[in-house]
Design a protein around this motif. Structure first.
Motif, PDB file in Angstrom:
ATOM      1  N   MET A   1      -1.309 -14.325 -11.851  1.00  0.00           N
ATOM      2  CA  MET A   1      -1.851 -14.603 -10.528  1.00  0.00           C
ATOM      3  C   MET A   1      -3.335 -14.919 -10.662  1.00  0.00           C
ATOM      4  SD  MET A   1      -1.710 -12.229  -7.083  1.00  0.00           S
ATOM      5  CE  MET A   1      -3.107 -11.170  -7.429  1.00  0.00           C
ATOM      6  N   ILE A   2      -3.775 -15.955  -9.978  1.00  0.00           N
ATOM      7  CA  ILE A   2      -5.183 -16.340 -10.071  1.00  0.00           C
ATOM      8  C   ILE A   2      -6.064 -15.254  -9.453  1.00  0.00           C
ATOM      9  CG2 ILE A   2      -4.639 -18.800 -10.007  1.00  0.00           C
ATOM     10  CD1 ILE A   2      -5.532 -18.816  -7.102  1.00  0.00           C
ATOM     11  N   SER A   3      -7.292 -15.169  -9.923  1.00  0.00           N
ATOM     12  CA  SER A   3      -8.236 -14.171  -9.408  1.00  0.00           C
ATOM     13  C   SER A   3      -8.761 -14.593  -8.042  1.00  0.00           C
ATOM     14  CB  SER A   3      -9.398 -13.996 -10.386  1.00  0.00           C
ATOM     15  OG  SER A   3      -8.932 -13.522 -11.627  1.00  0.00           O
ATOM     16  N   HIS A   4      -9.116 -13.599  -7.240  1.00  0.00           N
ATOM     17  CA  HIS A   4      -9.681 -13.856  -5.908  1.00  0.00           C
ATOM     18  C   HIS A   4     -10.985 -13.065  -5.758  1.00  0.00           C
ATOM     19  CE1 HIS A   4      -5.347 -14.707  -5.438  1.00  0.00           C
ATOM     20  NE2 HIS A   4      -5.755 -15.652  -4.622  1.00  0.00           N
ATOM     21  N   GLU A   5     -11.873 -13.234  -6.728  1.00  0.00           N
ATOM     22  CA  GLU A   5     -13.138 -12.511  -6.736  1.00  0.00           C
ATOM     23  C   GLU A   5     -14.006 -12.845  -5.525  1.00  0.00           C
ATOM     24  OE1 GLU A   5     -13.895 -10.209  -8.763  1.00  0.00           O
ATOM     25  OE2 GLU A   5     -12.765 -10.503 -10.639  1.00  0.00           O
TER      26      GLU A   5
ATOM     27  N   ILE B   1      -5.599  -7.651  -6.319  1.00  0.00           N
ATOM     28  CA  ILE B   1      -5.740  -8.940  -5.640  1.00  0.00           C
ATOM     29  C   ILE B   1      -6.952  -9.687  -6.181  1.00  0.00           C
ATOM     30  CG2 ILE B   1      -6.220 -10.068  -3.427  1.00  0.00           C
ATOM     31  CD1 ILE B   1      -4.643  -7.803  -2.085  1.00  0.00           C
ATOM     32  N   LYS B   2      -8.050  -8.968  -6.401  1.00  0.00           N
ATOM     33  CA  LYS B   2      -9.275  -9.623  -6.854  1.00  0.00           C
ATOM     34  C   LYS B   2      -9.155 -10.091  -8.309  1.00  0.00           C
ATOM     35  CE  LYS B   2     -13.257  -8.717  -5.249  1.00  0.00           C
ATOM     36  NZ  LYS B   2     -14.579  -8.210  -4.839  1.00  0.00           N
ATOM     37  N   ASN B   3      -8.564  -9.243  -9.167  1.00  0.00           N
ATOM     38  CA  ASN B   3      -8.442  -9.615 -10.581  1.00  0.00           C
ATOM     39  C   ASN B   3      -7.235  -8.895 -11.168  1.00  0.00           C
ATOM     40  OD1 ASN B   3      -8.713 -10.152 -13.316  1.00  0.00           O
ATOM     41  ND2 ASN B   3     -10.951 -10.034 -13.271  1.00  0.00           N
ATOM     42  N   SER B   4      -6.072  -9.536 -11.060  1.00  0.00           N
ATOM     43  CA  SER B   4      -4.828  -8.900 -11.488  1.00  0.00           C
ATOM     44  C   SER B   4      -4.822  -8.627 -12.989  1.00  0.00           C
ATOM     45  CB  SER B   4      -3.641  -9.786 -11.117  1.00  0.00           C
ATOM     46  OG  SER B   4      -3.728 -11.046 -11.769  1.00  0.00           O
ATOM     47  N   GLN B   5      -5.378  -9.540 -13.783  1.00  0.00           N
ATOM     48  CA  GLN B   5      -5.339  -9.367 -15.227  1.00  0.00           C
ATOM     49  C   GLN B   5      -6.173  -8.177 -15.690  1.00  0.00           C
ATOM     50  OE1 GLN B   5      -3.297 -11.154 -17.422  1.00  0.00           O
ATOM     51  NE2 GLN B   5      -2.499 -11.624 -15.390  1.00  0.00           N
ATOM     52  N   ALA B   6      -7.265  -7.892 -14.980  1.00  0.00           N
ATOM     53  CA  ALA B   6      -8.091  -6.741 -15.336  1.00  0.00           C
ATOM     54  C   ALA B   6      -7.322  -5.440 -15.101  1.00  0.00           C
ATOM     55  CB  ALA B   6      -9.385  -6.754 -14.533  1.00  0.00           C
ATOM     56  N   VAL B   7      -6.582  -5.367 -14.004  1.00  0.00           N
ATOM     57  CA  VAL B   7      -5.793  -4.166 -13.707  1.00  0.00           C
ATOM     58  C   VAL B   7      -4.693  -3.988 -14.743  1.00  0.00           C
ATOM     59  CG1 VAL B   7      -4.269  -3.074 -12.010  1.00  0.00           C
ATOM     60  CG2 VAL B   7      -6.312  -4.299 -11.245  1.00  0.00           C
ATOM     61  N   ILE B   8      -4.014  -5.088 -15.090  1.00  0.00           N
ATOM     62  CA  ILE B   8      -2.942  -5.023 -16.090  1.00  0.00           C
ATOM     63  C   ILE B   8      -3.512  -4.625 -17.450  1.00  0.00           C
ATOM     64  CG2 ILE B   8      -1.240  -6.409 -17.348  1.00  0.00           C
ATOM     65  CD1 ILE B   8      -0.957  -8.063 -14.737  1.00  0.00           C
ATOM     66  N   ALA B   9      -4.664  -5.182 -17.800  1.00  0.00           N
ATOM     67  CA  ALA B   9      -5.296  -4.859 -19.088  1.00  0.00           C
ATOM     68  C   ALA B   9      -5.728  -3.395 -19.154  1.00  0.00           C
ATOM     69  CB  ALA B   9      -6.498  -5.772 -19.320  1.00  0.00           C
ATOM     70  N   SER B  10      -5.987  -2.788 -17.984  1.00  0.00           N
ATOM     71  CA  SER B  10      -6.395  -1.375 -17.967  1.00  0.00           C
ATOM     72  C   SER B  10      -5.248  -0.435 -18.305  1.00  0.00           C
ATOM     73  CB  SER B  10      -6.975  -1.027 -16.595  1.00  0.00           C
ATOM     74  OG  SER B  10      -5.944  -1.019 -15.610  1.00  0.00           O
ATOM     75  N   GLY B  11      -4.020  -0.985 -18.328  1.00  0.00           N
ATOM     76  CA  GLY B  11      -2.860  -0.183 -18.705  1.00  0.00           C
ATOM     77  C   GLY B  11      -2.095   0.417 -17.542  1.00  0.00           C
TER      78      GLY B  11
ATOM     79  N   THR C   1       0.822  -1.215   0.000  1.00  0.00           N
ATOM     80  CA  THR C   1       0.000   0.000   0.000  1.00  0.00           C
ATOM     81  C   THR C   1       0.853   1.261   0.000  1.00  0.00           C
ATOM     82  OG1 THR C   1      -0.149  -0.072   2.435  1.00  0.00           O
ATOM     83  CG2 THR C   1      -1.881  -1.170   1.184  1.00  0.00           C
ATOM     84  N   ASP C   2       2.144   1.125   0.144  1.00  0.00           N
ATOM     85  CA  ASP C   2       3.058   2.262  -0.004  1.00  0.00           C
ATOM     86  C   ASP C   2       3.410   2.456  -1.479  1.00  0.00           C
ATOM     87  OD1 ASP C   2       4.888   4.319   0.746  1.00  0.00           O
ATOM     88  OD2 ASP C   2       6.529   2.876   0.578  1.00  0.00           O
ATOM     89  N   ARG C   3       3.414   1.345  -2.215  1.00  0.00           N
ATOM     90  CA  ARG C   3       3.802   1.394  -3.623  1.00  0.00           C
ATOM     91  C   ARG C   3       2.623   1.668  -4.556  1.00  0.00           C
ATOM     92  NH1 ARG C   3       6.800  -3.018  -1.428  1.00  0.00           N
ATOM     93  NH2 ARG C   3       5.246  -4.549  -2.117  1.00  0.00           N
ATOM     94  N   ALA C   4       1.400   1.453  -4.067  1.00  0.00           N
ATOM     95  CA  ALA C   4       0.208   1.705  -4.883  1.00  0.00           C
ATOM     96  C   ALA C   4      -0.955   2.051  -3.959  1.00  0.00           C
ATOM     97  CB  ALA C   4      -0.126   0.473  -5.729  1.00  0.00           C
ATOM     98  N   PRO C   5      -1.948   2.783  -4.446  1.00  0.00           N
ATOM     99  CA  PRO C   5      -3.107   3.120  -3.613  1.00  0.00           C
ATOM    100  C   PRO C   5      -3.836   1.865  -3.125  1.00  0.00           C
ATOM    101  CG  PRO C   5      -3.065   4.459  -5.610  1.00  0.00           C
ATOM    102  CD  PRO C   5      -2.001   3.412  -5.778  1.00  0.00           C
ATOM    103  N   VAL C   6      -4.447   1.989  -1.954  1.00  0.00           N
ATOM    104  CA  VAL C   6      -5.099   0.844  -1.326  1.00  0.00           C
ATOM    105  C   VAL C   6      -6.157   0.223  -2.243  1.00  0.00           C
ATOM    106  CG1 VAL C   6      -6.596   0.107   0.568  1.00  0.00           C
ATOM    107  CG2 VAL C   6      -4.657   1.591   1.024  1.00  0.00           C
ATOM    108  N   GLU C   7      -7.021   1.053  -2.819  1.00  0.00           N
ATOM    109  CA  GLU C   7      -8.104   0.528  -3.648  1.00  0.00           C
ATOM    110  C   GLU C   7      -7.560  -0.181  -4.891  1.00  0.00           C
ATOM    111  OE1 GLU C   7     -11.214   0.275  -2.781  1.00  0.00           O
ATOM    112  OE2 GLU C   7     -10.640   1.205  -0.882  1.00  0.00           O
ATOM    113  N   LEU C   8      -6.448   0.334  -5.417  1.00  0.00           N
ATOM    114  CA  LEU C   8      -5.849  -0.310  -6.578  1.00  0.00           C
ATOM    115  C   LEU C   8      -5.247  -1.660  -6.193  1.00  0.00           C
ATOM    116  CD1 LEU C   8      -5.126  -0.148  -9.554  1.00  0.00           C
ATOM    117  CD2 LEU C   8      -3.004   1.033  -8.919  1.00  0.00           C
ATOM    118  N   VAL C   9      -4.634  -1.733  -5.014  1.00  0.00           N
ATOM    119  CA  VAL C   9      -4.077  -3.004  -4.527  1.00  0.00           C
ATOM    120  C   VAL C   9      -5.195  -4.037  -4.371  1.00  0.00           C
ATOM    121  CG1 VAL C   9      -2.886  -4.153  -2.630  1.00  0.00           C
ATOM    122  CG2 VAL C   9      -2.136  -1.890  -3.361  1.00  0.00           C
ATOM    123  N   LYS C  10      -6.325  -3.596  -3.811  1.00  0.00           N
ATOM    124  CA  LYS C  10      -7.461  -4.508  -3.641  1.00  0.00           C
ATOM    125  C   LYS C  10      -7.948  -5.020  -5.003  1.00  0.00           C
ATOM    126  CE  LYS C  10      -9.330  -2.483   0.627  1.00  0.00           C
ATOM    127  NZ  LYS C  10     -10.500  -1.789   1.205  1.00  0.00           N
ATOM    128  N   SER C  11      -8.030  -4.108  -5.964  1.00  0.00           N
ATOM    129  CA  SER C  11      -8.486  -4.507  -7.300  1.00  0.00           C
ATOM    130  C   SER C  11      -7.530  -5.505  -7.934  1.00  0.00           C
ATOM    131  CB  SER C  11      -8.607  -3.263  -8.193  1.00  0.00           C
ATOM    132  OG  SER C  11      -9.555  -2.358  -7.670  1.00  0.00           O
TER     133      SER C  11
END
Length: 420
Positions: free
Chosen positions: A111-115, A85-95, A73-83
């Protein structure tokens, strides 16, 4: 006029001490986001989630398959870290630049999704990541667990070693008795030549009364101890064999010969066991696979007529009934084993676990297939990393070790690998 000041004279205020402390121990200090809960309850709940979902690939303060997590949470915003964890590929695809670079740094390891994790779960998980075990026990004891846990994980001392130990002890005791007997004999002869009074002569010349020896309390105690030890060993041998079906070779409904098909005809195992490279189970072949050949081959080595065993295949097809093969290798439900992971990724030969299957007329369980047997294999098996970019980061992390990279070094001793 200014006086010279030595280092000892420098004022050691709190900030100076803090800087010196972190310089001396070489620890990276991360400033967790203030919104992350640091309560003991949240950290404890997060630790349970971490051990269940993250521990296979991550550590808090050490790189493993993925990056060290503390300070996320020091390297990225908390909400982004949560996103993430839940779906890493979606965050990466967002650019997102940070997570895209991180994804590339670890060889595009997905990393597998944790929805399924709720927002509360994510908050607890971040609490443990940021405020959990400051000295990650898994990282600190990884070597100790891998090397020193052989006896615990392997099911104790093997039975053959116990037998050898008991045999050696018996031989040592017999040698001690023989030496003591020789010493007594030599001393008796020596004392007999000395000028002794009557009482001493009577004591030296007295004979051993075997009847009294057998009736003595010491003899009874020794015999009882030996009997108890033998009974205990027999009971332990019986307990160690519970659930072990090594050598089990049931009669099958069709006398199928692996020696003929896999040995003489050199048919690949994967031709009949179609799932071995695709998933968890190797699959028992259905009758239609048999019919690929036996539509034309009706007897062994061109003999006249239809073989009685091959006729059973025809009957199964005609009656639309499956052949009721008897399962030979059967792991308990609590253990997970994936054939494709071992055969495709690990390039493990069938014979490693199943023995010389190409020589068997009747298939039997060749290996013990116990937890200790599997763990010993994970400790000893080296990973083929050459030409496989997936392992580049792991090889780099392992470069300080003199030993080759083995399965145990990439999580092969983690409980969750086989029990989940």
């Amino acid at each position: 006029m200014l006086s010279k000041r030595s280092l000892v004279g420098v004022r050691l205020n709190f900030h100076t001490l803090a800087v010196l402390f972190f310089l001396l121990i070489g620890t990276q200090a991360f400033a967790a986001d203030p919104s992350v809960d640091n309560s003991d309850e949240a950290v404890a709940a997060g630790k349970a989630l971490f051990n269940t979902n993250c521990k296979t690939c991550h550590r808090l303060d050490q790189k493993l398959v993925g990056p060290a997590l503390r300070g996320a949470t020091d390297r990225a915003p908390v909400e982004l870290v949560k996103s993430f964890i839940k779906n890493s590929q979606a965050v990466i695809a967002s650019g997102n630049a940070y997570y895209s670079d991180l994804y590339k740094e670890y060889n595009n390891t997905m990393m597998i999704s944790h929805e399924f994790l709720s927002d509360e779960d994510l908050n607890n998980l971040l609490a443990y990541i940021e405020y959990g075990d400051t000295a990650d026990p898994a990282a600190a004891t990884a070597t100790g667990d891998a090397e020193g846990g052989a006896v615990a994980a392997g099911g104790g001392i093997p039975n053959e070693y116990l037998t050898i130990i008991l045999g050696v002890l018996v031989v040592v005791l017999l040698l001690i008795l023989i030496v003591l007997g020789l010493i007594i004999s030599v001393l008796t002869k020596y004392l007999a030549k000395q000028d002794l009074d009557e009482d001493d002569k009577e004591f030296v010349s007295q004979k051993t009364n075997l009847g009294k020896v057998f009736k003595s309390d010491m003899f009874v105690v020794i015999v009882t101890a030996l009997v108890v030890a033998l009974v205990a060993k027999t009971a332990l041998d019986g307990l160690y064999s519970v659930g072990v079906q090594q050598g089990y070779a049931p009669e099958q409904p069709i006398a199928y010969s692996h020696a003929l098909h896999a040995g003489t005809l050199e048919i690949e195992c994967q031709y009949c066991h179609t799932g071995v490279e695709l998933g968890k189970s190797a699959n028992i072949p259905s009758a239609n696979i048999c019919m690929n050949c036996h539509t034309h081959v009706q007897n062994v080595q061109g003999a006249e007529g239809v073989s009685p065993e091959i006729q059973k295949i025809y009957d199964a097809v005609d009656n639309n009934q499956p052949i009721e093969w008897v399962r030979v290798h059967n792991l308990p439900d609590l253990a997970y084993f994936n054939h494709s992971q071992h055969v495709v990724v690990g390039e493990v030969e069938c014979q490693t676990c199943h023995g010389p299957i190409q020589e068997m007329e009747v298939v039997g369980q060749h290996s013990a297939l116990t937890m200790g047997w599997c763990i010993d294999c994970h400790r000893q098996t080296e990973i083929t990393t050459e030409g496989n970019a997936y392992y580049d980061k792991l090889v780099q992390i392992h470069s300080d070790s003199k030993d080759a990279l083995k399965v145990k070094d990439i999580g092969g001793l983690e409980c969750a690998k086989c029990h989940y």
